[in-house]
Write an enzyme that holds these catalytic residues in place. Structure first.
Site, PDB file in Angstrom:
ATOM      1  N   ASN A  86      43.947  48.331  41.537  1.00  0.00           N
ATOM      2  CA  ASN A  86      44.656  47.659  40.445  1.00  0.00           C
ATOM      3  C   ASN A  86      45.391  48.692  39.604  1.00  0.00           C
ATOM      4  OD1 ASN A  86      41.973  48.397  39.667  1.00  0.00           O
ATOM      5  ND2 ASN A  86      42.002  46.988  37.949  1.00  0.00           N
TER       6      ASN A  86
ATOM      7  N   GLU B 215      47.104  48.725  35.926  1.00  0.00           N
ATOM      8  CA  GLU B 215      47.305  47.990  34.669  1.00  0.00           C
ATOM      9  C   GLU B 215      48.495  48.557  33.899  1.00  0.00           C
ATOM     10  OE1 GLU B 215      43.487  47.847  32.675  1.00  0.00           O
ATOM     11  OE2 GLU B 215      42.758  46.371  34.118  1.00  0.00           O
TER      12      GLU B 215
ATOM     13  N   CYS C 280      47.120  43.504  40.794  1.00  0.00           N
ATOM     14  CA  CYS C 280      45.770  43.571  41.359  1.00  0.00           C
ATOM     15  C   CYS C 280      45.732  44.450  42.605  1.00  0.00           C
ATOM     16  CB  CYS C 280      45.293  42.180  41.758  1.00  0.00           C
ATOM     17  SG  CYS C 280      44.956  41.073  40.392  1.00  0.00           S
TER      18      CYS C 280
ATOM     19  N   GLU D  69      44.460  43.848  45.545  1.00  0.00           N
ATOM     20  CA  GLU D  69      44.777  43.146  46.797  1.00  0.00           C
ATOM     21  C   GLU D  69      46.281  43.059  46.997  1.00  0.00           C
ATOM     22  OE1 GLU D  69      42.879  42.294  44.269  1.00  0.00           O
ATOM     23  OE2 GLU D  69      41.320  40.869  44.811  1.00  0.00           O
TER      24      GLU D  69
ATOM     25  N   CYS E 145      41.419  37.111  42.706  1.00  0.00           N
ATOM     26  CA  CYS E 145      41.960  36.132  41.758  1.00  0.00           C
ATOM     27  C   CYS E 145      42.851  35.125  42.497  1.00  0.00           C
ATOM     28  CB  CYS E 145      42.742  36.831  40.644  1.00  0.00           C
ATOM     29  SG  CYS E 145      44.415  37.307  41.101  1.00  0.00           S
TER      30      CYS E 145
ATOM     31  N   CYS F 277      46.187  36.456  43.933  1.00  0.00           N
ATOM     32  CA  CYS F 277      46.024  37.233  45.169  1.00  0.00           C
ATOM     33  C   CYS F 277      45.688  36.324  46.350  1.00  0.00           C
ATOM     34  CB  CYS F 277      44.955  38.304  44.986  1.00  0.00           C
ATOM     35  SG  CYS F 277      45.520  39.624  43.881  1.00  0.00           S
TER      36      CYS F 277
HETATM   37  N1  THU Z   1      41.836  42.491  39.372  1.00  0.00           N
HETATM   38  C1  THU Z   1      42.129  42.849  40.654  1.00  0.00           C
HETATM   39  O1  THU Z   1      42.594  43.949  40.913  1.00  0.00           O
HETATM   40  N2  THU Z   1      41.914  41.943  41.632  1.00  0.00           N
HETATM   41  C2  THU Z   1      41.421  40.696  41.426  1.00  0.00           C
HETATM   42  O2  THU Z   1      41.442  39.876  42.331  1.00  0.00           O
HETATM   43  C3  THU Z   1      40.851  40.350  40.130  1.00  0.00           C
HETATM   44  C4  THU Z   1      41.316  41.192  38.990  1.00  0.00           C
HETATM   45  C5  THU Z   1      42.092  43.449  38.296  1.00  0.00           C
HETATM   46  C6  THU Z   1      43.244  43.084  37.394  1.00  0.00           C
HETATM   47  C7  THU Z   1      42.889  43.816  36.125  1.00  0.00           C
HETATM   48  O3  THU Z   1      43.387  45.138  36.207  1.00  0.00           O
HETATM   49  C8  THU Z   1      41.374  43.859  36.122  1.00  0.00           C
HETATM   50  O4  THU Z   1      40.961  43.558  37.448  1.00  0.00           O
HETATM   51  C9  THU Z   1      40.726  42.890  35.162  1.00  0.00           C
HETATM   52  O5  THU Z   1      41.209  41.602  35.361  1.00  0.00           O
END
Ligand code: THU
Length: 135
Positions: free
Chosen positions: A42, A44, A53, A55, A90, A93
Site C-alpha cells: 500500500n 498512502e 492498496c 493488491e 477491500c 481491490c
Molecule cells: N489496504 C490495502 O492495502 N489493501 C486492502 O485491501 C485494505 C486496505 C490499505 C489501504 C490503507 O493504506 C491501509 O490499508 C488502511 O486502510
C-alpha cells in the site's frame, strides 16, 4: 509456486509499505500464468484518497507490463510490524481483481502457518463486470 511461498513473497513486499497515516501495512503477491510474480504494497498519501492498496499496486504493475492472466494472489496486512491473522481485500481491490480474474480465482489469506484460500466469487458474489456492458 505453493500458496505458502506466494504468501512469503507478500510478506517481503509488505516491507515496502508506505503507511505513515494509518500504520496499517499491507503486502500482496500476484502470480501470473506465465510464472512471474508481481508484488505490491500500500502507498498512502497526505491527501488520503489517492492511497493505493497493495493488491491494486500488484495488479497495475502486471497490467502495465502487458500481463493480464493470473493464477492466484496472496495478501497479508497488519498494524506496524504485526501481521494480522486475516487481512481480506477491500471492495475496490475485489472489483479490480474481477476485471482480470475468473470467479474461481484463489485468494490466499491468513498467515504462512494458517492459510485460508477463498475464491473471488466467495469474496465478491453477484459482481458487476464487463459482461454487463454487452447486450
Ligand atoms: N489496504 C490495502 O492495502 N489493501 C486492502 O485491501 C485494505 C486496505 C490499505 C489501504 C490503507 O493504506 C491501509 O490499508 C488502511 O486502510
Amino acid at each position: 509456486m505453493t500458496d505458502k511461498e506466494l504468501m512469503l513473497r507478500a510478506i517481503s513486499a509488505r516491507e515496502y509499505a508506505y503507511a505513515p497515516y494509518s500504520g496499517f501495512r499491507v503486502g500482496a503477491a500476484l502470480l501470473a500464468k506465465n510464472g512471474a510474480v508481481y508484488t505490491g504494497c500500500n502507498v498512502e498519501n497526505a491527501s488520503y484518497t489517492p492511497t493505493n492498496c497493495a493488491e491494486r499496486t500488484a495488479v497495475f504493475k502486471a497490467v502495465s507490463e502487458g500481463i493480464k492472466e493470473f493464477e492466484k494472489i496472496a495478501i497479508v496486512g497488519g498494524m506496524g510490524e504485526d501481521i494480522a491473522d486475516f487481512c481480506a481485500p477491500c471492495g475496490v481491490c475485489r472489483q479490480v481483481l474481477a476485471e482480470f480474474c475468473d470467479p474461481n480465482f484463489p485468494i490466499i489469506l491468513g498467515t504462512p502457518d494458517n492459510l485460508s484460500v477463498l475464491t473471488l466469487a466467495q469474496l465478491l458474489p453477484h459482481s458487476f463486470g464487463k459482461a454487463d456492458l454487452h447486450e
